[in-house]
Design an enzyme around this catalytic site. Structure first.
Site, PDB file in Angstrom:
ATOM      1  N   ARG A 199     -33.536  21.914   2.485  1.00 11.23           N
ATOM      2  CA  ARG A 199     -34.952  21.588   2.275  1.00 11.23           C
ATOM      3  C   ARG A 199     -35.051  20.543   1.171  1.00 11.23           C
ATOM      4  O   ARG A 199     -34.725  20.816   0.019  1.00 11.23           O
ATOM      5  CB  ARG A 199     -35.714  22.849   1.881  1.00 11.23           C
ATOM      6  CG  ARG A 199     -37.183  22.624   1.517  1.00 11.23           C
ATOM      7  CD  ARG A 199     -37.730  23.899   0.899  1.00 11.23           C
ATOM      8  NE  ARG A 199     -39.124  23.852   0.541  1.00 11.23           N
ATOM      9  CZ  ARG A 199     -39.605  23.350  -0.600  1.00 11.23           C
ATOM     10  NH1 ARG A 199     -38.804  22.789  -1.480  1.00 11.23           N
ATOM     11  NH2 ARG A 199     -40.896  23.413  -0.860  1.00 11.23           N
ATOM     12  N   ASP A 223     -40.488  27.036 -13.141  1.00 10.38           N
ATOM     13  CA  ASP A 223     -41.211  26.610 -11.936  1.00 10.38           C
ATOM     14  C   ASP A 223     -40.661  27.300 -10.680  1.00 10.38           C
ATOM     15  O   ASP A 223     -40.405  26.646  -9.673  1.00 10.38           O
ATOM     16  CB  ASP A 223     -41.165  25.083 -11.792  1.00 10.38           C
ATOM     17  CG  ASP A 223     -42.118  24.578 -10.711  1.00 10.38           C
ATOM     18  OD1 ASP A 223     -43.095  25.282 -10.400  1.00 10.38           O
ATOM     19  OD2 ASP A 223     -41.870  23.479 -10.161  1.00 10.38           O
ATOM     20  N   HIS A 249     -35.968  15.855  -9.470  1.00 10.37           N
ATOM     21  CA  HIS A 249     -35.908  16.070 -10.920  1.00 10.37           C
ATOM     22  C   HIS A 249     -34.869  17.131 -11.242  1.00 10.37           C
ATOM     23  O   HIS A 249     -34.512  17.941 -10.393  1.00 10.37           O
ATOM     24  CB  HIS A 249     -37.275  16.538 -11.431  1.00 10.37           C
ATOM     25  CG  HIS A 249     -37.892  17.599 -10.568  1.00 10.37           C
ATOM     26  ND1 HIS A 249     -38.842  17.316  -9.603  1.00 10.37           N
ATOM     27  CD2 HIS A 249     -37.676  18.928 -10.469  1.00 10.37           C
ATOM     28  CE1 HIS A 249     -39.184  18.417  -8.975  1.00 10.37           C
ATOM     29  NE2 HIS A 249     -38.486  19.421  -9.472  1.00 10.37           N
ATOM     30  N   GLU A 251     -40.058  18.277   2.686  1.00 13.36           N
ATOM     31  CA  GLU A 251     -41.229  18.907   2.074  1.00 13.36           C
ATOM     32  C   GLU A 251     -42.124  17.797   1.532  1.00 13.36           C
ATOM     33  O   GLU A 251     -42.005  17.358   0.394  1.00 13.36           O
ATOM     34  CB  GLU A 251     -40.828  19.859   0.934  1.00 13.36           C
ATOM     35  CG  GLU A 251     -41.987  20.729   0.465  1.00 13.36           C
ATOM     36  CD  GLU A 251     -42.494  20.468  -0.953  1.00 13.36           C
ATOM     37  OE1 GLU A 251     -43.575  20.978  -1.299  1.00 13.36           O
ATOM     38  OE2 GLU A 251     -41.834  19.736  -1.718  1.00 13.36           O
ATOM     39  N   ARG A 285     -49.858  30.287  -8.581  1.00 15.44           N
ATOM     40  CA  ARG A 285     -49.061  30.503  -7.362  1.00 15.44           C
ATOM     41  C   ARG A 285     -48.307  31.834  -7.416  1.00 15.44           C
ATOM     42  O   ARG A 285     -47.916  32.366  -6.387  1.00 15.44           O
ATOM     43  CB  ARG A 285     -48.071  29.342  -7.172  1.00 15.44           C
ATOM     44  CG  ARG A 285     -48.746  28.041  -6.756  1.00 15.44           C
ATOM     45  CD  ARG A 285     -47.761  26.899  -6.701  1.00 15.44           C
ATOM     46  NE  ARG A 285     -47.168  26.641  -7.999  1.00 15.44           N
ATOM     47  CZ  ARG A 285     -46.165  25.783  -8.210  1.00 15.44           C
ATOM     48  NH1 ARG A 285     -45.643  25.121  -7.210  1.00 15.44           N
ATOM     49  NH2 ARG A 285     -45.681  25.594  -9.425  1.00 15.44           N
ATOM     50  N   ASP A 321     -36.790  18.772  -1.423  1.00 11.50           N
ATOM     51  CA  ASP A 321     -37.975  19.104  -2.199  1.00 11.50           C
ATOM     52  C   ASP A 321     -38.694  17.856  -2.709  1.00 11.50           C
ATOM     53  O   ASP A 321     -38.057  16.910  -3.171  1.00 11.50           O
ATOM     54  CB  ASP A 321     -37.524  19.960  -3.399  1.00 11.50           C
ATOM     55  CG  ASP A 321     -38.669  20.392  -4.278  1.00 11.50           C
ATOM     56  OD1 ASP A 321     -39.573  21.066  -3.763  1.00 11.50           O
ATOM     57  OD2 ASP A 321     -38.674  20.048  -5.479  1.00 11.50           O
TER      58      ASP A 321
HETATM   59  C1  GLC Z   1     -42.116  21.500  -4.543  1.00  8.05           C
HETATM   60  C2  GLC Z   1     -42.002  22.992  -4.612  1.00  8.05           C
HETATM   61  C3  GLC Z   1     -42.879  23.501  -5.702  1.00  8.05           C
HETATM   62  C4  GLC Z   1     -42.462  22.865  -6.993  1.00  8.05           C
HETATM   63  C5  GLC Z   1     -42.413  21.362  -6.881  1.00  8.05           C
HETATM   64  C6  GLC Z   1     -41.673  20.775  -8.028  1.00  8.05           C
HETATM   65  O1  GLC Z   1     -43.370  21.083  -4.174  1.00  8.05           O
HETATM   66  O2  GLC Z   1     -42.306  23.560  -3.390  1.00  8.05           O
HETATM   67  O3  GLC Z   1     -42.834  24.878  -5.794  1.00  8.05           O
HETATM   68  O4  GLC Z   1     -43.361  23.229  -7.996  1.00  8.05           O
HETATM   69  O5  GLC Z   1     -41.730  20.927  -5.740  1.00  8.05           O
HETATM   70  O6  GLC Z   1     -40.291  21.035  -7.883  1.00  8.05           O
HETATM   71  C1  GLC Z   2     -45.941  19.224  -3.937  1.00  2.43           C
HETATM   72  C2  GLC Z   2     -47.250  18.675  -3.388  1.00  2.43           C
HETATM   73  C3  GLC Z   2     -48.413  19.397  -3.903  1.00  2.43           C
HETATM   74  C4  GLC Z   2     -47.983  20.812  -4.024  1.00  2.43           C
HETATM   75  C5  GLC Z   2     -47.054  20.884  -5.201  1.00  2.43           C
HETATM   76  C6  GLC Z   2     -46.543  22.240  -5.464  1.00  2.43           C
HETATM   77  O1  GLC Z   2     -45.009  18.274  -4.090  1.00  2.43           O
HETATM   78  O2  GLC Z   2     -47.436  17.317  -3.367  1.00  2.43           O
HETATM   79  O3  GLC Z   2     -49.527  19.280  -3.085  1.00  2.43           O
HETATM   80  O4  GLC Z   2     -49.074  21.609  -4.199  1.00  2.43           O
HETATM   81  O5  GLC Z   2     -46.051  19.968  -5.092  1.00  2.43           O
HETATM   82  O6  GLC Z   2     -47.562  22.952  -5.972  1.00  2.43           O
END
Ligand code: GLC
Ligand code: GLC
Length: 660
Positions: free
Chosen positions: A298, A157, A200, A342, A531, A300
Site C-alpha cells: 500500500r 500517527d 516521510h 492511497e 480518527r 501511502d
Molecule cells: C495516510 C494514512 C494516514 C496518515 C497519513 C500520513 O493518509 O492513511 O493514516 O495519517 O498517510 O502518513
Molecule cells: C491523506 C489524505 C487526507 C486524509 C489524510 C489522513 O493523505 O489526503 O484526505 O484524510 O491523509 O487523514
C-alpha cells in the site's frame, strides 16, 4: 543498435539508455559471479532488467538527468535491485512465477480484504497467527496489517511515523514473526498487504537523526530551510492537511536551526525525492519489506511525494514518474508484488495513479464518499453520475472498494458532477458534515469532526461504520425499528462494495458493528486525533457471545451483522459475474434506487439497492431489460422474482438477481 523513434529519427534518450545498459551489464555480471549466484537466478533478473530498461532509464533520466552524479545513482539503483532479488526467498520467487503467468490474479471474485491494527486486534504478531481461522471463517483472502514497523515514542500517527523500516515495533514482535506470519498466510491462501510509508519518515529515523546532527548529506534527504524565505514561497499555494495539529506545512527544528517540510504531523518529515539518493535508499527499504512476504504494497500518501514551487505540491507529474520507477523496480526484483495507491484526492487525480505500470489497484474514495452521501440524501443521483463515467479502469487494474478505514471520510466528489445535477459542492459538503456529525435534524449518524479548518470551512468525518449508519443512536433510543434500519443500511453498503466491481475491503471490527470508542481522549498520544474514535480494540468476548447465539438462533445485533456480512462474502465468492471490473448502470426509473449489472465471461448479475427507509418500486420492464430475463432468483433472500408486475423493494432492500 541505435534507437529510433516512431518518425524514424534517432531517439537520443533511447540511445543513451542503450549505451548506459551496455556499460552496466558487465558490472552486473561481475556482481553475480562475485556473490556466486546461481546462473538461472542471474539470468532471470537480467532478462527482466533488460526488458524494463528503456522505461526505467527514461523515468529516472527525466527525474534526475540534471544531477552531475546521475550515472552513479543509476548504477547503485541497479545493484540495489539485484541485491533485493538475491535476498528473495525461493517460495516468493515461485509465487512470482505464478503471478507473471496470471497477472490479473487479484481481479478474482474470490478476493475479499480486511484491514486491522495488530496491537488492537490480537496484541501481537504471534497471536495474529491464531486468528487465521477467523479470517477464513469470515471469508477473507487478503489482510492488510496497518503499519507495524518501529515507530517513534509517543504519538506516531497510528504507525505512520516510522523510525526503522527493517524492524517491527517490539511490542508487536520481530521481523521473523512477520516472515512466519506471511508464510502461514500464504499457506492459508491469504495475501498479505503492508504499507510502504515513503512520503516521510519519523523525526527519529536514522536519516533524520544524522540530519539533526548536522550531516549535510542526510539533510538533503529532507526539505530543510535556514529561514522562512523559501517555505513562505511554497506556503502561498499549499493546502493544510492537518490544520488542527499545526498551521502551515513546515516545522522549526531547534537543534538544526532549520525549517523542515512536514505535510502531516510535525514529527513526520517529508522525504526529498528530488534527490536520487532518496529514491535509491527507499527502494532498498521497499524491497526489504516486499521480501518479508508481502503480496500487496500500500503506497501511502502518494499525492504528496513531489514538490514544485508555485503548485499545491500534490499529484505532480513527477509523483507519477516516481511511482512508475518504483513499479519498474518491483517488476525486476519482486515481480509478484502489486501496488495499491492511497490517493484520497479529487477523482480525476485518483485515476491517474492507476495503471499496470503504476499502481495496479487503488482505494476508491469517491465511491466510498458517495455511498455515504446517498444514505444521507436518500438519492442515488450523484452516485450514479459518478459511477457512470468514473468506474471504468484500464486493463489489468482494479478498484479497492471500502466503506470505512482507519482514516477519516472526506467528501472527494467532483464539483462539476454535482453542478450538473444542480448541487453546489461547497454547500453539499457542509450539509454532509452536518449530517454525519448528527447535527442535521433527523440525522441517524454519530460521527465527529476531523481537521476542521475554520479558514476554509473544510472538515472531514471520523466514526465507525455502525455509528455513522445509525446503530449507536438506535441503541441509545432503545428502538428496535431503528436498529433494524441501521443494520440494513450497513448490509446495503456492504452489498454494493462486494458486488460493484473490484476488491472489497473491510475494516475489521465492522463485521460485528463496532461503535465509536469515545475513550480515545484518555490517551494523551491519541486525544488530539479523532480518527482514534474508530480504532477501538477488538473485543473477542463479543465474538464468543454471538458464536453461541448462532446455535440458539437468537441473533444479537452483532451476530446478525456478522452473519449477514459473512453470507454476502460467501455469495460473492461463488458468483463468477463479480470478477473483474465490468459494470453497467441500469435505468430503474427511481432516484432512490441504484441498479447495475455485473458481467464476466457470460455470467450476469443484476444488483438493485434501495437507499431509503421506505419501500421503493422498480418497473418490471426495467428489471427485465437490465437482467435480460423474466424470472430471477435473489441470491441473498433466495426468493424467486417474476416480472409480470413491478418489483417492490423493501426499505434499504438489496437484491442480487440471477436469471433463472
Ligand atoms: C495516510 C494514512 C494516514 C496518515 C497519513 C500520513 O493518509 O492513511 O493514516 O495519517 O498517510 O502518513
Ligand atoms: C491523506 C489524505 C487526507 C486524509 C489524510 C489522513 O493523505 O489526503 O484526505 O484524510 O491523509 O487523514
Amino acid at each position: 543498435m541505435i534507437g529510433t523513434s516512431r518518425n524514424g529519427q534517432p531517439d537520443p534518450l533511447q540511445t543513451e539508455a542503450e549505451i548506459s545498459l551496455k556499460r552496466l551489464l558487465p558490472r552486473l555480471d561481475a556482481f553475480w559471479s562475485e556473490d556466486d549466484i546461481a546462473c538461472g537466478l542471474a539470468r532471470e533478473f537480467t532478462q527482466r532488467l533488460v526488458a524494463q530498461w528503456p522505461r526505467l532509464f527514461r523515468l529516472l533520466f527525466t527525474l534526475y538527468h540534471d544531477r552531475y552524479d546521475f550515472f552513479y545513482h543509476l548504477e547503485e539503483i541497479m545493484f540495489t535491485a539485484a541485491r533485493g532479488w538475491k535476498q528473495r526467498s525461493p517460495e516468493l520467487r515461485e509465487q512470482d512465477d505464478h503471478r507473471l503467468n496470471d497477472p490479473t490474479w487479484f481481479q478474482s471474485e474470490h478476493m475479499v480484504g480486511g484491514a486491522l491494527y495488530v496491537d488492537l486486534f490480537s496484541e501481537n504478531l504471534s497471536k495474529l497467527r491464531e486468528c487465521i481461522p477467523y479470517f477464513k471463517d469470515l471469508g477473507l483472502t487478503y489482510v492488510h496489517l496497518m503499519p507495524l514497523f518501529a515507530v517513534r515514542p509517543g504519538d506516531n500517527d497510528g504507525g505512520y511515523a516510522i523510525s526503522n523500516y527493517r524492524s517491527v515495533d517490539p511490542r508487536l514482535g520481530t521481523i521473523d514473526d512477520l516472515r512466519q506470519l506471511a508464510d502461514e498466510f500464504r499457506e492459508a491462501d491469504i495475501c498479505l498487504c503492508l504499507d510502504f510509508v515513503f512520503n516521510h519518515t519519523s523525526d527519529d529515523h536514522y536519516w533524520a537523526q544524522h540530519a539533526q546532527a548536522g550531516d549535510i548529506e542526510y539533510q538533503q534527504y529532507y526539505y530543510c530551510f535556514p529561514d522562512r524565505t523559501v517555505p513562505d514561497q511554497y506556503e502561498r499555494t499549499l493546502r493544510e492537511i492537518f490544520p488542527t495539529v499545526r498551521r502551515g506545512n513546515f516545522t522549526w527544528h531547534d537543534g538544526m536551526q532549520r525549517w523542515v517540510w512536514t505535510t502531516f504531523n510535525s514529527f513526520q518529515w517529508d522525504l526529498n525525492y528530488g534527490n536520487p539518493a532518496v529514491f535509491r535508499a527507499m527502494l532498498e527499504e521497499m524491497l526489504f519489506i516486499a521480501n518479508t512476504g508481502v503480496d500487496i504494497l500500500r503506497l501511502d500518501a502518494v499525492a504528496f511525494i513531489w514538490k514544485q514551487m508555485g503548485t499545491n505540491c500534490e499529484n505532480r507529474p513527477e509523483a507519477h514518474q516516481l511511482i512508475q520507477a518504483f513499479n519498474c523496480m518491483a517488476e525486476i526484483a519482486a515481480p509478484g508484488l502489486v501496488f495499491k495507491s492511497e490517493a484520497i484526492v479529487h477523482p480525476d487525480e485518483v485515476v491517474k495513479y492507476i495503471g499496470e505500470e503504476e499502481c495496479q489497484i487503488s482505494y476508491n474514495p469517491t465511491l466510498m464518499a458517495l455511498l455515504w452521501e446517498s444514505l444521507a440524501t436518500r438519492s442515488t443521483q450523484l452516485l450514479k453520475k459518478s459511477l457512470s463515467h468514473r468506474h471504468r479502469l484500464p486493463h489489468g487494474t482494479s478498484w479497492v472498494n471500502y466503506l470505512r478505514c482507519h482514516d477519516d471520510i472526506g467528501w472527494t466528489f467532483d464539483d462539476k458532477d454535482a453542478a450538473q445535477l444542480g448541487i453546489n459542492g461547497y454547500n453539499h459538503r457542509q450539509f454532509l458534515n452536518n449530517f454525519y456529525t448528527g447535527q442535521f435534524p433527523g440525522s441517524f449518524a454519530r460521527g465527529v469532526p476531523f481537521q476542521h479548518n475554520p479558514a476554509t470551512g473544510d472538515m472531514r468525518i471520523s466514526g465507525t461504520l455502525a455509528s455513522l449508519a445509525g446503530l449507536e443512536q438506535a441503541i441509545e433510543f432503545h428502538d428496535p425499528k431503528l436498529i433494524e434500519m441501521s443494520v440494513r443500511r450497513m448490509c446495503l453498503l456492504y452489498g454494493i462494495t462486494l458486488s460493484v466491481g473490484g476488491i472489497p475491503l473491510l475494516y475489521l471490527g465492522e463485521e460485528w458493528g463496532m461503535l465509536n470508542d469515545y475513550d480515545f481522549v484518555k490517551d494523551p498520544a491519541k486525544a488530539g486525533d479523532t480518527r482514534w474514535i474508530h480504532r477501538p480494540k477488538m473485543k473477542w468476548e463479543y465474538l464468543q457471545n454471538f458464536k453461541q447465539e448462532v446455535d440458539d438462533q437468537n441473533g444479537s445485533i452483532r451476530g446478525k451483522i456478522f452473519r449477514s456480512i459473512q453470507k454476502l462474502i460467501s455469495l460473492r465468492k461463488n458468483l463468477p459475474s463479480l470478477a473483474g471490473q465490468q459494470m453497467e448502470l441500469v435505468p430503474v426509473d427511481n432516484p432512490h434506487v441504484l441498479g447495475f449489472v455485473r458481467h464476466f465471461e457470460g455470467n450476469r448479475t443484476l444488483v438493485l439497492a434501495n437507499f431509503t427507509e421506505e419501500e421503493q418500486r422498480v418497473p418490471a420492464n426495467n428489471v427485465r431489460t437490465g437482467g435480460l430475463g423474466r424470472f430471477f432468483q435473489d441470491l441473498i433472500s433466495e426468493q424467486e422474482i417474476a416480472t409480470h408486475e413491478d418489483l417492490v423493494m423493501q426499505p434499504y432492500g438489496l437484491l442480487w438477481l440471477d436469471r433463472i
